[in-house]
Write an enzyme that holds these catalytic residues in place. Structure first.
Site, PDB file in Angstrom:
ATOM      1  CB  SER A 426     -28.489  41.530  -7.991  1.00  0.00           C
ATOM      2  OG  SER A 426     -27.669  41.904  -9.086  1.00  0.00           O
ATOM      3  CG  HIS A 447     -30.561  41.143  -3.633  1.00  0.00           C
ATOM      4  ND1 HIS A 447     -30.673  39.855  -4.095  1.00  0.00           N
ATOM      5  CD2 HIS A 447     -30.836  41.946  -4.691  1.00  0.00           C
ATOM      6  CE1 HIS A 447     -30.997  39.878  -5.374  1.00  0.00           C
ATOM      7  NE2 HIS A 447     -31.108  41.133  -5.761  1.00  0.00           N
ATOM      8  CD  GLU A 459     -31.129  36.759  -1.880  1.00  0.00           C
ATOM      9  OE1 GLU A 459     -31.261  35.572  -2.205  1.00  0.00           O
ATOM     10  OE2 GLU A 459     -30.378  37.539  -2.505  1.00  0.00           O
ATOM     11  CG  ASN A 497     -30.325  36.879  -8.422  1.00  0.00           C
ATOM     12  OD1 ASN A 497     -31.512  36.737  -8.707  1.00  0.00           O
ATOM     13  ND2 ASN A 497     -29.768  38.066  -8.259  1.00  0.00           N
TER      14      ASN A 497
END
Length: 706
Positions: A426, A447, A459, A497
């Protein structure tokens, strides 16, 4: 007349109108030309006294009619345009309803929106038993009301309560479910669907049972109708929090028109369609539709060789994420291996996959037999037995670079040369991980977002040696398993993120200033977010959030610095939902019981009253600024990819069209001024607008102009 879009045949006095004729697209839609040709054919049929029946069918293998052409809808500029367009469609479908002979829609494949509205204009609908046959009115998901008579005819077909459920949710119905509702008269094998349509010309549709009869009688009662609409409105407000206009407009039209005749009812429906189709909210939802359609086509680096075939999978790591990934593979026929170090760890993975499958069983989307078969297809193990047969490995172990690199060096010796190896990291550098492999061209980041079975985004993270064939194969695989992929370049936090971090960081600073936790979370909920930052941090894990925050801070600097408050919570073992105590207290089922009073006691005793709009500006301005730096750094290529990632990755409110579309609508110059004001009054590092954003404003451009 010459057939261009609709085939026309007469056999034994039965007219057969076939959609998708001379059409190269896989999905047939009702564009202007098709609607005009249909209207002309119907005029012919009204004049033909020898016709004994009409069957509507499709030449396409996967589509009956996918509804009105959304490009046509999006081109409408005024309410009058929208209302006129709806009236034109209603007029054509009225011609079907007014034919004096039996009419049947023989549905095979997708039958949505205008396609179902056309079918409802017929005396009966029959459908194929193919799993790809789906019926529904999904207009509400585009911020629209069904505009070709759907809200008028569906209640008269299946009763008001069931019709409201279908229309307000936009759900798609399989053929057998549609038959149980009374929407479909018969379900047959696809090879026989066209011929079987004629068996229903006698008007002998099976009448509903006692329960269905009672439902129709009840909904015909004035007071019963009032209660039905009241309950429906309460349900809509509970689910949408009043953010979405379309469901409430649909209820208004249906309730006001329930006793009206066809012409006056349809006039109200078309007027409502006109109002909604040009609203900012509907335009935003249409924008998301187009983004999603674009995302279905791979547009990354062009491949020159053969693509890896990803048929059998393996999950490295069997925790919550590993078990979720194993579930995804098993649910898509990949008979996955699931490796971890101990039987106890494997048990956690089995528990997660079983829970995901059982949820589908409870929702009646899977039988017990399917559950048993798919769950048993996951083979847990502590060694590498069978890895030589694997096509795709997804690593989901602890977020530690050295451990990951060691595992990749090891697993590379256990798989074939053409096996694709990926990491579910992540936040750690995929570029650095790739150095652990002898053949880094077959490695990439993959991800997933937690929980895997619910979150649609993936992702795909690149590095400088990854092969285009690897990326395209992973992209195609994501689409196959019904995930939405976004290709991103390596960088701290990647895409989602990285932009999410200011959302959670700023909440910590606001708490330290004395702003109550409830006010912060409520302000974000009232903006349209699915949960506030404190609640979200509990969901992610406060310890995980703290760790990712440090990685991103180390990589990007002080503009994404975080409040030290999270560290204080981790020290006291307040980790969030995972151990039942975070900002909130959770019961054994993971339900919120209330705020954690011990955490409240750690906050300033003097509470600071802050305007809700100011809280929202404090939280969302740094997110917009960071999204601008993401584009400047080339992490993704377009504003649409940013918005797609945030909508599907963190649930950014779809009715706003995405973070950057929202920023464009607010005005970049205004947002820059708001950032500069807070750079002076709050924090220079966190609020100073980036050069990319200022350059856009200086050139009078928007994010979507780039």
């Amino acid at each position: 007349m010459e057939s261009k879009r609709i085939s026309f045949e007469i056999e034994e006095s039965i007219a057969y109108l076939g959609f998708g004729y001379n059409c190269t697209k896989s999905m047939t839609t009702l564009d202007e030309e098709t609607l005009q040709e249909l209207s002309d054919r119907l005029d012919e049929l009204h004049k033909n006294k020898d016709i004994k029946g009409v069957v509507f069918w499709s030449h396409k293998d996967r589509c009956f009619l996918a509804g009105a052409d959304i490009n046509l809808i999006s081109s409408m500029k005024t309410e009058s345009d929208g209302a006129s367009g709806a009236e034109a469609g209603q007029t054509i479908f009225n011609k079907i309803e007014d034919l004096k002979v039996p009419t049947i829609a023989a549905v095979h494949g997708v039958c949505l929106g205008g396609g179902l509205e056309l079918s409802l204009s017929c005396k009966a609908i029959v459908a194929s038993d193919d799993k790809g046959t789906m019926l529904g009115l999904p207009e509400v998901k585009l911020g629209l009301i069904p505009g070709f008579g759907g809200t008028y005819r569906l209640p008269r077909k299946i009763g008001l309560p069931k019709a409201l459920d279908v229309i307000l949710t936009g759900k798609m119905l399989k053929a057998k479910k549609a038959k149980r509702l009374g929407l479909v008269a018969g379900v047959y094998p696809k090879e026989r669907i066209k011929k079987m349509a004629s068996f229903h010309f006698g008007g002998d549709e099976k009448k509903g049972g006692l329960k269905e009869s009672l439902e129709h009688i009840a909904s015909d009662n004035f007071f019963a109708k009032k209660i039905i609409f009241q309950k429906a409105r309460e349900s809509v407000l509970k689910k949408t929090k009043g953010f979405y206009q379309a469901p409430l407009k649909i209820l208004d039209v249906m309730e006001a028109g329930i006793m009206k005749g066809r012409s006056s009812y349809l006039a109200a429906e078309s007027q409502a369609f006109g109002e909604l189709c040009v609203s900012e909210q509907s335009k935003n939802l249409q924008h998301i539709f187009f983004m999603t359609e674009t995302a279905k086509k791979y547009s990354g680096p062009e491949s020159s060789g053969n693509l890896p075939r990803l048929k059998k999978g393996a999950a490295l790591g069997a925790g919550t994420m590993g078990g979720g990934i194993a579930w995804l593979m098993a649910n898509n026929g990949m008979a996955p291996l699931m490796k971890d170090l101990t039987p106890e760890a494997l048990e956690l993975g089995y528990k997660q996959s079983s829970s995901n499958f059982m949820g589908a069983v409870k929702r009646k989307r899977m039988t017990r037999d399917e559950f048993e078969r798919k769950q048993r297809s996951i083979q847990g193990q502590v060694g590498y037995d069978g890895f030589e047969r694997v096509d795709l490995v997804i690593e989901a172990i602890v977020e530690n670079m050295n451990i990951k690199k060691s595992v990749f060096s090891e697993v590379e010796t256990k798989v074939r040369k053409d096996c694709v190896i990926t990491s579910n990291t992540s936040s750690l550098s995929v570029q650095e991980m790739s150095t652990a492999l002898e053949n880094p061209e077959r490695f990439a980041g993959l991800h997933f977002f937690n929980p895997v079975h619910m979150m649609p985004l993936v992702e795909i993270i690149t590095h400088d040696k990854v092969a285009p064939e690897t990326l395209e194969a992973l992209y195609n695989w994501c689409m196959k398993v019904k995930k939405t992929p976004v290709i991103v370049k390596d960088g701290p936090g990647f895409l989602v993120n990285r932009i999410l971090m200011p959302f959670m960081n700023e909440a910590g600073f606001l708490l330290e200033e004395g702003v109550p936790m409830k006010d912060i979370d409520d302000a974000c909920l009232n903006f349209g977010m699915p949960m506030g930052p404190c609640r979200l941090l509990d969901e992610v894990g406060i310890d995980v959030g703290e760790k990712v925050a440090k990685i991103i801070h180390d990589g990007l600097g002080d503009r994404v610095k975080s409040s030290p408050f999270s560290s204080k919570l981790v020290e006291k073992n307040f980790l969030g939902k995972k151990n039942g105590k975070g900002f909130y207290i959770y019961d054994k089922r993971g339900k919120v019981e209330g705020p954690n009073e011990e955490v409240q006691a750690m906050l300033p005793k003097t509470k600071k009253k802050m305007d809700e709009t100011e809280i929202q500006m404090r939280i969302f301005l740094p997110m917009i600024n960071e999204a601008a730096t993401v584009l400047a750094d080339g992490i993704v290529e377009s504003a649409a990819q940013v918005d797609l990632g945030l909508i599907f990755g963190i649930g950014f409110p779809p009715f706003r069209g995405g973070l950057l579309r929202y920023a464009d609508s607010e005005g970049l110059e205004r947002l820059i001024k708001a950032m500069e004001d807070r750079a002076e009054s709050v924090d220079k590092d966190r609020y100073t607008p980036c050069d990319f954003l200022k350059d856009l404003a200086a050139q009078k451009k928007k994010f979507y102009d780039v």
